[in-house]
Enzyme design. Structure first.
Site, PDB file in Angstrom:
ATOM      1  N   TYR A 115       0.220  -7.048  -8.455  1.00  0.00           N
ATOM      2  CA  TYR A 115       0.386  -6.915  -7.002  1.00  0.00           C
ATOM      3  C   TYR A 115      -0.723  -7.725  -6.354  1.00  0.00           C
ATOM      4  O   TYR A 115      -1.876  -7.307  -6.324  1.00  0.00           O
ATOM      5  CB  TYR A 115       0.265  -5.443  -6.635  1.00  0.00           C
ATOM      6  N   GLN A 117      -2.213  -9.007  -3.325  1.00  0.00           N
ATOM      7  CA  GLN A 117      -2.358  -8.888  -1.866  1.00  0.00           C
ATOM      8  C   GLN A 117      -3.743  -9.300  -1.419  1.00  0.00           C
ATOM      9  O   GLN A 117      -3.927 -10.221  -0.647  1.00  0.00           O
ATOM     10  CB  GLN A 117      -2.028  -7.463  -1.437  1.00  0.00           C
ATOM     11  N   THR A 118      -4.789  -8.675  -1.947  1.00  0.00           N
ATOM     12  CA  THR A 118      -6.175  -8.921  -1.527  1.00  0.00           C
ATOM     13  C   THR A 118      -6.601 -10.360  -1.798  1.00  0.00           C
ATOM     14  O   THR A 118      -6.194 -10.952  -2.792  1.00  0.00           O
ATOM     15  CB  THR A 118      -7.109  -7.947  -2.259  1.00  0.00           C
ATOM     16  N   SER A 124      -9.104  -5.168   3.337  1.00  0.00           N
ATOM     17  CA  SER A 124      -8.688  -4.079   4.239  1.00  0.00           C
ATOM     18  C   SER A 124      -7.713  -4.585   5.292  1.00  0.00           C
ATOM     19  O   SER A 124      -6.697  -3.966   5.570  1.00  0.00           O
ATOM     20  CB  SER A 124      -9.911  -3.483   4.940  1.00  0.00           C
ATOM     21  N   GLY A 381     -30.577  14.950 -19.247  1.00  0.00           N
ATOM     22  CA  GLY A 381     -30.657  13.618 -19.852  1.00  0.00           C
ATOM     23  C   GLY A 381     -29.408  13.251 -20.610  1.00  0.00           C
ATOM     24  O   GLY A 381     -28.935  12.124 -20.544  1.00  0.00           O
ATOM     25  N   THR A 402     -12.414   2.601  -2.999  1.00  0.00           N
ATOM     26  CA  THR A 402     -12.231   1.298  -2.343  1.00  0.00           C
ATOM     27  C   THR A 402     -10.827   0.757  -2.536  1.00  0.00           C
ATOM     28  O   THR A 402     -10.185   0.310  -1.594  1.00  0.00           O
ATOM     29  CB  THR A 402     -13.242   0.295  -2.937  1.00  0.00           C
ATOM     30  N   GLU A 404      -6.858   0.432  -3.128  1.00  0.00           N
ATOM     31  CA  GLU A 404      -5.743   1.099  -2.450  1.00  0.00           C
ATOM     32  C   GLU A 404      -6.159   1.530  -1.042  1.00  0.00           C
ATOM     33  O   GLU A 404      -5.555   2.418  -0.449  1.00  0.00           O
ATOM     34  CB  GLU A 404      -5.229   2.281  -3.251  1.00  0.00           C
ATOM     35  N   ASP A 406      -9.922   1.031   1.514  1.00  0.00           N
ATOM     36  CA  ASP A 406     -11.279   1.544   1.672  1.00  0.00           C
ATOM     37  C   ASP A 406     -11.207   2.899   2.378  1.00  0.00           C
ATOM     38  O   ASP A 406     -10.458   3.067   3.355  1.00  0.00           O
ATOM     39  CB  ASP A 406     -12.090   0.553   2.507  1.00  0.00           C
TER      40      ASP A 406
END
Ligand SMILES: CC/C=C\C/C=C\C/C=C\C/C=C\CCC(=O)SCCNC(=O)CCNC(=O)[C@H](O)C(C)(C)COP(=O)(O)OP(=O)(O)OC[C@H]1O[C@@H](n2cnc3c(N)ncnc32)[C@H](O)[C@@H]1OP(=O)(O)O
Ligand SMILES: Cc1cc2nc3c(=O)[nH]c(=O)nc-3n(C[C@H](O)[C@H](O)[C@H](O)COP(=O)(O)OP(=O)(O)OC[C@H]3O[C@@H](n4cnc5c(N)ncnc54)[C@H](O)[C@@H]3O)c2cc1C
Length: 624
Positions: A115, A117-118, A124, A381, A402, A404, A406
């Site tokens: 996919y 898109q970005t 965003s 620890g 972030t 899907e 922000d």
């Protein structure tokens, strides 16, 4: 309790079967994952994905079983984007004909999709994407192009080295006009030798946070240089371009372009509840094993889970795991209901679905990331060791805040929905669904708290009213302050931090409400409902910092281990020396240590070149 968590006896049975199938197959081992190089880890992901497909075919697994198999393999890879985004995007935005053509190949894994898109410059702001798809009527093609460096596609999972195809989101230009963002199916690589097609520059964006985590995934970069695709590879359910180049928008809301993201956001809520429950399972089980300090008279040391500070830090996460699980089950119903309504062109609940998926994805992933980090600290620890399973769990789930969408950007979408609802209530319109409580504005703006004792706080009606009043007052306060601003837009921007808080309060009301509704169902198992009621009280009270929590923690403590055992995770899936079912923590920690490549030699690589000369040099100097 297992059934309450899983949702049904069938769900328990299928989950157990798939978890054991994965845990018993050496190909799916996880224990050395954080010791592999980036290339070894990526290759390991390819091997696991191919083996998973082979087992799926051999065993004739159903879609539900195959999804669980992928989940229990627990290693982000290209298959996630193929099944979680590429297939749903074609289902949601492709015509019947396009679905038939492309999904037939996708279901048979004849093509591998992602996919895309970005971009480097925009993630965003979807409407700010720069990739262009220009229609050429002379050849009946779209010319796909990356006009600027910032228009490079950046982040899509699988894009770097694996995907052969992608749904690419680009600005549709025809007859010289820009019609905004639309989806296009593009082939990226040859199906013969996997080489990138002409005009396509493609690669991985580099290493990511954590030693394992998403480094198993080839998130990619892609630049397009006037790549031509046939017109019929524009996803045309929402809009079409005719042979002559005319743009025709169908009679559906343009926001359906975002439908895949809405679908994935609702799945992420379930992912968050699962990740949170894994971290809580580790921390509770370890807290029951770990003993530190005891009575002065040399008596047995104290289980750290008995300390009030440990309980006040950990039990709200235990309650949240159950709360997120139940609201995720409701959200899946809401999404299914909206999707069915869309089939009959009923778009009335689309805004509610957007607000709920955006808000719940945001609130549950932020809370989960913070909780996993705190669970690491709750284990001292040893929580910092990879063999605890917690660093990997944190690194894999942090980006959910972030990807899907922000989380702040999504909460502002919820705030926009709330402000719209408040103004509709002011004009006399009765709100419905998750904002129905806003119709009770007179009462909720004046009511005084009706809760004084812990018992009051176990009264669902009292809890619900407090959360409704809190959410409504925050929303109305924002609306009133926005109305004083020179413009709605300016007011919204100035008030955005308060609007985010109001959105969170609204979403937390939804989560509390769905927990309460779950408790009104028939719940199998002796004493199970009572325990869940206490967890509901803890979830609600911890959000408003009520000092009566201590009493509830004491009531939950005796059943804390049983409540995490109910998650029913195999040691393989939990992947934690601290969270083992048998509690044999120290021998497990010790055994895991020796697996590290650093222990392959007793004298470390580099000693001869760098350490010995230094030591000898210093020794010589000391004798002068
Ligand atoms: C790597 C993972 C591997 C393994 C893990 C396995 C599983 C995890 C699953 C998936 C994770 C995998 C990878 C992640 C994949 C991605 O990250 S894909 C890219 C995700 N990107 C985004 O989410 C982008 C976020 N931005 C947006 O959604 C939009 O830009 C926006 C909504 C913020 C703004 O959109 P605009 O078009 O500008 O609209 P607006 O002006 O704000 O609003 C206009 C009206 O439209 C309504 N609206 C907006 N969005 C929707 C929607 N989705 N549905 C319905 N309605 C919507 C909005 O409410 C406005 O309505 P009004 O009535 O107020 O006008
Ligand atoms: C592991 C991982 C996998 C991914 N997989 C994919 C994938 O498969 N396909 C894909 O297309 N994308 C993918 N992405 C990209 C992801 O969808 C984006 O990173 C995400 O949508 C956020 O957009 P951004 O990076 O532009 O952040 P930005 O929007 O640049 O955020 C930066 C900061 O600005 C703030 N901000 C932005 N806008 C506003 C505003 N209007 N008001 C207030 N604050 C604002 C944000 O809150 C944030 O604090 C992936 C990302 C990750 C981390």
């Amino acid at each position: 309790m297992k059934v309450a968590w899983a949702g049904s006896r069938h769900a328990v049975e299928v989950a157990d079967r798939m978890a054991c199938l994965v845990a018993s197959d050496p190909v799916f081992r996880k224990d050395t994952r954080t010791m592999l190089s980036r290339k070894e880890l990526f290759k390991d992901t390819l091997k696991k994905a191919a083996h998973a497909w082979k087992r799926t075919v051999e065993l004739h697994l159903t879609e539900e079983e195959a999804n669980l198999l992928r989940l229990y393999i627990d290693q982000p890879g290209y298959v996630d984007l193929h099944w979680v985004m590429f297939v749903p995007a074609i289902k949601g935005q492709g015509t019947e004909e396009q679905q038939k053509k492309w999904l037939t190949m996708a279901y048979k894994f004849q093509i591998i999709g992602t996919y895309a898109q970005t971009e480097l410059g925009h993630g965003s702001n979807v409407q700010g994407l720069e990739t262009t798809a220009t229609f050429d009527p002379s050849t009946d093609e779209f010319i796909m192009h990356s006009p600027t460096l910032t228009s490079s596609k950046w982040w899509p999972g699988g894009l770097g080295k694996t995907s052969t195809h992608a749904v690419v989101y680009a600005r549709l230009i025809t007859e010289g006009k820009d019609y905004g963002i639309h989806g296009f199916i593009m082939q990226l690589r040859s199906l013969d030798d996997h080489s990138p097609l002409p005009g396509i520059t493609i690669g991985d964006i580099g290493g990511k946070f954590g030693s394992g985590a998403y480094n198993s995934m080839d998130n990619g970069v892609m630049r397009l240089d006037h790549v031509r695709i046939p017109r019929d590879q524009m996803l045309m359910r929402l809009a079409q371009v005719t042979r002559e180049g005319k743009y025709v928008h169908s009679d559906v809301p343009k926001q359906l372009l975002y439908g895949t993201m809405v679908y994935v956001r609702q799945t992420i809520v379930a992912d968050a509840s699962r990740a949170l429950s894994r971290a809580v399972c580790i921390a509770v089980r370890y807290g029951a094993i770990r003993k530190q300090f005891g009575s002065k008279a040399g008596g047995p040391e104290t289980q750290v889970l008995n300390y009030k500070t440990q309980q006040s830090r950990l039990f709200p996460f235990l309650a949240s795991a159950y709360a997120f699980r139940f609201v995720g089950q409701w959200l899946k119903w809401l999404y299914t209901d909206v999707t069915q309504k869309l089939e009959s062109k009923d778009f009335s609940t689309l805004p509610e679905a957007h607000a709920c998926t955006a808000g719940l994805k945001s609130v549950t992933t932020s809370a989960t990331a913070d909780a996993i980090e705190e669970c690491q600290k709750l284990c001292g620890g040893h929580g910092y060791l990879n063999s605890s399973g917690l660093p990997e769990l944190f690194a894999v789930n942090l980006p959910a805040c972030t990807y899907e969408g922000d989380n702040v950007v999504l909460l502002l979408q919820v705030a926009r929905f709330l402000m719209k609802t408040v103004s509709q209530v002011a004009s006399g319109k009765q709100p419905v669904g998750t904002t129905a409580y806003m119709g009770n504005i007179q009462h909720l703006m004046q009511c005084k708290s009706v809760v004084n004792t812990v018992e009051d706080w176990l009264n669902p009606a009292a809890i619900k009213e407090v959360f409704e009043a809190r959410a409504l007052r925050m929303a109305v306060n924002c609306a009133q302050n926005i109305s004083k601003a020179p413009s709605q837009e300016e007011g919204f921007s100035e008030l955005s931090p308060d609007l985010v808080e109001a959105a969170v309060a609204h979403v937390q009301l939804i989560i509390v409400t769905k927990f309460i509704e779950k408790l009104q169902e028939d719940i199998l198992g002796h004493g199970v409902k009572e325990q869940l009621q206490k967890l509901c009280g803890i979830y609600a009270l911890h959000l408003i910092h009520n000092e009566r929590l201590g009493k509830l923690y004491a009531q939950v403590r005796p059943n804390a281990v049983a409540l995490v055992d109910a998650f029913d995770y195999t040691d393989h899936y939990l992947g934690s020396a601290l969270g083992r079912y048998d509690g044999d923590v120290y021998s497990a920690l010790y055994k895991e240590a020796w697996k590290d490549p650093l222990n392959e030699t007793v004298v470390p690589d580099g000693y001869q070149e760098h350490l010995r000369p230094l030591l000898k040099q210093q020794l010589k100097l000391s004798r002068l």
